[in-house]
Structure formats: C-alpha cells, structure tokens
Scaffold this motif. Structure first.
Motif, PDB file in Angstrom:
ATOM      1  N   LYS A 160       0.816  -1.206   0.000  1.00  0.00           N
ATOM      2  CA  LYS A 160       0.000   0.000   0.000  1.00  0.00           C
ATOM      3  C   LYS A 160       0.852   1.260   0.000  1.00  0.00           C
ATOM      4  O   LYS A 160       0.369   2.335  -0.314  1.00  0.00           O
ATOM      5  CB  LYS A 160      -0.945  -0.012   1.197  1.00  0.00           C
ATOM      6  CG  LYS A 160      -2.021  -1.096   1.101  1.00  0.00           C
ATOM      7  CD  LYS A 160      -2.955  -1.063   2.289  1.00  0.00           C
ATOM      8  CE  LYS A 160      -3.997  -2.160   2.191  1.00  0.00           C
ATOM      9  NZ  LYS A 160      -4.899  -2.196   3.341  1.00  0.00           N
ATOM     10  N   LYS A 161       2.129   1.139   0.359  1.00  0.00           N
ATOM     11  CA  LYS A 161       3.018   2.287   0.375  1.00  0.00           C
ATOM     12  C   LYS A 161       3.782   2.423  -0.941  1.00  0.00           C
ATOM     13  O   LYS A 161       4.798   3.092  -1.003  1.00  0.00           O
ATOM     14  CB  LYS A 161       3.991   2.173   1.553  1.00  0.00           C
ATOM     15  CG  LYS A 161       3.301   2.208   2.921  1.00  0.00           C
ATOM     16  CD  LYS A 161       4.304   2.108   4.067  1.00  0.00           C
ATOM     17  CE  LYS A 161       3.589   2.122   5.411  1.00  0.00           C
ATOM     18  NZ  LYS A 161       4.544   1.994   6.537  1.00  0.00           N
ATOM     19  N   SER A 162       3.265   1.804  -1.983  1.00  0.00           N
ATOM     20  CA  SER A 162       3.881   1.922  -3.292  1.00  0.00           C
ATOM     21  C   SER A 162       3.991   3.393  -3.684  1.00  0.00           C
ATOM     22  O   SER A 162       3.114   4.205  -3.379  1.00  0.00           O
ATOM     23  CB  SER A 162       3.054   1.168  -4.344  1.00  0.00           C
ATOM     24  OG  SER A 162       3.518   1.448  -5.641  1.00  0.00           O
ATOM     25  N   LYS A 163       5.042   3.732  -4.364  1.00  0.00           N
ATOM     26  CA  LYS A 163       5.263   5.106  -4.815  1.00  0.00           C
ATOM     27  C   LYS A 163       4.522   5.416  -6.107  1.00  0.00           C
ATOM     28  O   LYS A 163       4.626   6.522  -6.641  1.00  0.00           O
ATOM     29  CB  LYS A 163       6.760   5.372  -4.978  1.00  0.00           C
ATOM     30  CG  LYS A 163       7.499   5.621  -3.676  1.00  0.00           C
ATOM     31  CD  LYS A 163       7.023   6.921  -3.035  1.00  0.00           C
ATOM     32  CE  LYS A 163       7.783   7.252  -1.762  1.00  0.00           C
ATOM     33  NZ  LYS A 163       7.296   8.521  -1.167  1.00  0.00           N
ATOM     34  N   PHE A 164       3.786   4.434  -6.624  1.00  0.00           N
ATOM     35  CA  PHE A 164       3.055   4.643  -7.869  1.00  0.00           C
ATOM     36  C   PHE A 164       1.573   4.338  -7.669  1.00  0.00           C
ATOM     37  O   PHE A 164       1.208   3.400  -6.969  1.00  0.00           O
ATOM     38  CB  PHE A 164       3.620   3.750  -8.977  1.00  0.00           C
ATOM     39  CG  PHE A 164       4.999   4.125  -9.409  1.00  0.00           C
ATOM     40  CD1 PHE A 164       5.205   5.000 -10.467  1.00  0.00           C
ATOM     41  CD2 PHE A 164       6.109   3.628  -8.742  1.00  0.00           C
ATOM     42  CE1 PHE A 164       6.475   5.358 -10.851  1.00  0.00           C
ATOM     43  CE2 PHE A 164       7.389   3.974  -9.119  1.00  0.00           C
ATOM     44  CZ  PHE A 164       7.572   4.846 -10.186  1.00  0.00           C
ATOM     45  N   PHE A 165       0.733   5.136  -8.300  1.00  0.00           N
ATOM     46  CA  PHE A 165      -0.698   4.872  -8.339  1.00  0.00           C
ATOM     47  C   PHE A 165      -0.967   4.003  -9.562  1.00  0.00           C
ATOM     48  O   PHE A 165      -0.496   4.309 -10.665  1.00  0.00           O
ATOM     49  CB  PHE A 165      -1.480   6.177  -8.442  1.00  0.00           C
ATOM     50  CG  PHE A 165      -2.965   6.017  -8.251  1.00  0.00           C
ATOM     51  CD1 PHE A 165      -3.546   6.256  -7.018  1.00  0.00           C
ATOM     52  CD2 PHE A 165      -3.785   5.616  -9.303  1.00  0.00           C
ATOM     53  CE1 PHE A 165      -4.910   6.113  -6.824  1.00  0.00           C
ATOM     54  CE2 PHE A 165      -5.148   5.469  -9.125  1.00  0.00           C
ATOM     55  CZ  PHE A 165      -5.716   5.718  -7.892  1.00  0.00           C
ATOM     56  N   HIS A 166      -1.707   2.923  -9.386  1.00  0.00           N
ATOM     57  CA  HIS A 166      -2.013   2.032 -10.505  1.00  0.00           C
ATOM     58  C   HIS A 166      -3.457   2.233 -10.936  1.00  0.00           C
ATOM     59  O   HIS A 166      -4.389   1.851 -10.234  1.00  0.00           O
ATOM     60  CB  HIS A 166      -1.780   0.569 -10.117  1.00  0.00           C
ATOM     61  CG  HIS A 166      -2.042  -0.375 -11.250  1.00  0.00           C
ATOM     62  ND1 HIS A 166      -2.398  -1.690 -11.069  1.00  0.00           N
ATOM     63  CD2 HIS A 166      -2.014  -0.183 -12.593  1.00  0.00           C
ATOM     64  CE1 HIS A 166      -2.580  -2.264 -12.245  1.00  0.00           C
ATOM     65  NE2 HIS A 166      -2.361  -1.368 -13.177  1.00  0.00           N
ATOM     66  N   LEU A 167      -3.637   2.842 -12.097  1.00  0.00           N
ATOM     67  CA  LEU A 167      -4.960   3.082 -12.668  1.00  0.00           C
ATOM     68  C   LEU A 167      -5.150   2.171 -13.872  1.00  0.00           C
ATOM     69  O   LEU A 167      -4.387   2.236 -14.840  1.00  0.00           O
ATOM     70  CB  LEU A 167      -5.100   4.550 -13.097  1.00  0.00           C
ATOM     71  CG  LEU A 167      -6.372   4.927 -13.871  1.00  0.00           C
ATOM     72  CD1 LEU A 167      -7.609   4.734 -13.006  1.00  0.00           C
ATOM     73  CD2 LEU A 167      -6.287   6.364 -14.386  1.00  0.00           C
TER      74      LEU A 167
END
Length: 434
Positions: free
Chosen positions: A85-92
C-alpha cells in the motif's frame, strides 16, 4: 530431469532451505532468500534431514553446509512484501469498453458487448488518480487498459483518454507510464498513435496463421493473422517496449518450439515472448470442442524446448507463474496496492480480469457525489485472498509463485506441477551453466 521431488524444507535462522530431488542420486539445496543453490548427494541430503542444520551436528559435511549458510546471512534478502500500500506509484487500470474486434475462442471476458465507459466516469477516474497521487506525494502513475474488451475498439474514446491524461500530467506535473495489452487487429493510424504514446505494448499473437486464425478469428469469422502480424512488425521497430503473448491450447502446445522459430523468421528477435496456458474461463468453457487447456505435462515439455530454442535465436521466452528470478510474498501486487481498476460501469475492482466487478470490487462511482466511494472492508477482504495456501508452506516455489493467482485458485485450477517443474528446470539450468 526428475521434477517430482520435494524432499524437505528445513528452516535455517528464519530462512527456508529446500531439498529437491534431482537426477543421478543427487538433490538440490536451495535457499532463495540466502541466494544459495547447491547440488549435493542424496546421502548428504538424508543426513541433513535427520540431523538438521545445526552447528552441533557431528557430521563434518553437515557443519560445512551450516557454515556456508551462516556466511550467506550477511547478504540475505527478503521477498517483496505483500503489503504494497506504500507503493510510490498509483495504478490506474481503465476498462474503456467491453467490445472487441475479435471473437477469440477462449476469451475470459467474453468480450463483444456494446458497453463503453461514459466520459463522466472516465474523466473522474483520471482526476481521482492524479489527485490521490498528489495528496500522497507519489512518484508517478501507471496507467493500463484492461477489464473487458480491446481498448482500441472505441477509438474516439481511447484517444480522448490519452489526450485527457496528458493534460492532467502537465497540470499536476506527475509523470505517467502507459501500458496496454492489445489484439493488434487494426491499421497504420492506430499503430502510429499507440507507438507514440504507449510505453509498454503487449500484443496477443498465438502463433502462425493456422493457430492464430483458429484461436483468434475476427468478429465475422475471418482470418486475423496477417493484420496482427503487420502490427507486430510495426511495434518491433517503433514501440518503446514490446512483447508478444501467446496463449497455448491443446491445439498449439506441441508446436511451441515451432512458434518460436516461426516468430523469429517473421519478426526477428527484438522482443520478449510470453507463453501462457489457456485457463478454463469465459468462452473457453463453452468452446472445448475447438480448443481446451493443454495438458500440464505437454506444456512443461514443449515450453522447455521453446525456451532452449529461444536462447539460441535470441528471444527471451517466459511464462508468468514459474519465474525463478521473482522473489515475492504474493502473486499479484494489484490486490494489495490496491489497483484502482475501473469497469465500464464505474465499479472499482482490483483485478483486471474482473470485467463485471463481481469478484474483487471495493468501490463504485457515485453520479450524485461525482466521486468514487470506496469500501475499506472490501479492500481488506481482497488483500486477504493473497494469503498463501497451507499446501505452499514447504514448497520450494513459495517465494516465486506465492500460491499462484487468486483468480485461478478460485476456479480450482491447479498449476503447481507446472510451476514446480519449470522453476526446477531453471535451477538445474543455473547449476549446469555454473
């Protein structure tokens, strides 16, 4: 290669040490997080199984193994954690349409419906991704096109989506990366646009004409090979990153080496080739008289032949679940990030195969609020599906396939034999090379 065997898993200072049955009275000692792989005799493996990995062992060979593993502790690594959840990227991920220009016999989404995403939902999905990324100070946004049909079928909507996203990129100064899986059944105009804007292109092309045209006919039933081949040739030269995905059925499994050879002669070798066995979902469950899943024994045998041929001609051959280089604690990061996957009807789900949003939904677009309403309980539920099954705890593949795809497990489709066999093949190959 004898790929039947897991002898034992003997933990060492919190790390898994696996003993795998091999050939000629030998075993593989494999400690993935300690980055150690050895070939030892069956006799030594038996003594370790009896005595354990302890400094107190009276057997000098066992103590030597303990010493070697102890030295490896300094450089030990951890599998990529399940909680991303602390990924540096948003996955759309955007399901622009459930329509398609092809009528593939095994389509998991049963694409072909006139169902497109309303512009209002699309605009708000893009806005949500950029606002969330800005608020959380994320590094960038990964945007993919999935959930249902071929994303280029509604060309006007597809190009609008790209242009709108680029406007937000300039406004928010947040970089984006586009990825798409596409059927390639279109002409030069679409190819040029895709190559210009899409960073990673994965093209579905199952093999020579007799395979492609059987597996993936057009909506009218005509051949698709020549058009898709021309798209492949274009993307090989023009796409930033390009790979081919070939779905393998009972009809094509024994031809996998010939597919590698054919693609090399037709397209060169500047791409990755991903073989994936057909999974009995969607139309694959109703077209079994034409195509069905390959036997696991055949997939293993001919995948290895294809992999070896690929090495000779310069094509990297892969398959998703059996990846010895991948060290993870969950098969799919999309469920734990979670992926913000939007269906045509505005349902938010984590899985790009969940075109209806029935299985892994965790939110919904609200026209009244003009925003997305998320359900934290459903988010936690989806993450819980990544829990590794009990049967995986002592398996040497546990940190590579991590229990395999939850969606595949849902239909009780077991790829363990394939995964174990191909990971062991990779390990044996490493030892023979060294």
């Amino acid at each position: 290669m004898n790929n039947m065997g897991i002898i034992k898993n003997i933990p060492f200072n919190g790390h898994d040490v696996f003993f795998i049955k091999s050939e000629n009275d030998t075993a593989l000692l494999y400690a993935p997080t300690l980055k150690k792989l050895l070939r030892i005799t069956d006799g030594l493996a038996s003594r370790i199984s009896e005595l354990g990995l302890s400094w107190d062992a009276t057997d000098g060979d066992v103590r030597s193994i303990v010493s070697l593993l102890a030295k490896s502790m300094e450089n030990a690594i951890e599998p990529i954690p399940r909680d991303r959840k602390k990924s540096k990227f948003f996955h759309l991920a955007l399901g622009l349409t459930r329509n398609c220009t092809l009528n593939c016999l095994y389509c998991h989404a049963e694409a072909g419906q006139n169902d497109d995403m309303p512009v209002e939902i699309l605009n708000n999905a893009i806005r949500f991704a950029f606002e969330s990324s800005h608020e959380k100070d994320l590094t960038g946004i990964n945007i993919s096109f999935a959930v249902g049909g071929e994303p280029t079928t509604n060309w006007k909507l597809f190009t609008y989506c790209i242009e709108k996203t680029k406007e937000f990129e300039i406004q928010y100064k947040i970089p984006i990366l586009f990825s798409m899986t596409t059927n390639g059944y279109y002409g030069l105009q679409k190819r040029e646009f895709i190559a210009k804007y899409i960073n990673n292109v994965l093209l579905s092309l199952d093999g020579p004409p007799e395979i492609q045209n059987l597996h993936r006919p057009s909506r009218s039933g005509s051949a698709s090979y020549s058009t898709v081949r021309d798209s492949a040739l274009f993307f090989v030269d023009r796409a930033e990153s390009f790979a081919i995905r070939a779905t393998v059925s009972n009809h094509s499994v024994r031809k996998m080496p010939q597919i590698v050879e054919f693609f090399c002669s037709e397209l060169g070798n500047q791409y990755h080739l991903v073989f994936e066995p057909l999974v009995p979902l969607g139309r694959a469950t109703t077209n079994t008289s034409l195509v069905s899943e390959p036997s696991q024994e055949d997939f293993i045998k001919y995948y290895i032949q294809a992999k070896e041929l690929g090495k000779k001609v310069g094509i990297e051959v892969r398959t998703s679940a059996a990846n010895q280089q991948r060290l993870v604690s969950s098969f799919c990061g999309a469920m734990s990030i979670p992926s913000f996957t939007v269906t045509t009807r505005g349902i938010i789900t984590t899985c790009e195969r969940d075109s209806e949003g029935d299985c892994y939904w965790y939110g919904q677009y609200s026209p009244e609020a003009q925003d997305f309403i998320l359900d934290e309980q459903r988010i936690n539920h989806n993450v819980s599906l990544l829990e590794m099954p009990q049967k995986c705890y002592d398996c040497f593949c546990k940190w590579h396939c991590a229990g395999d795809c939850p969606d595949v497990r849902t239909i009780n489709y077991d790829r363990c034999f394939v995964n174990r066999s191909l990971v062991q093949y990779e390990l044996e190959t490493i030892l023979s090379r060294e």
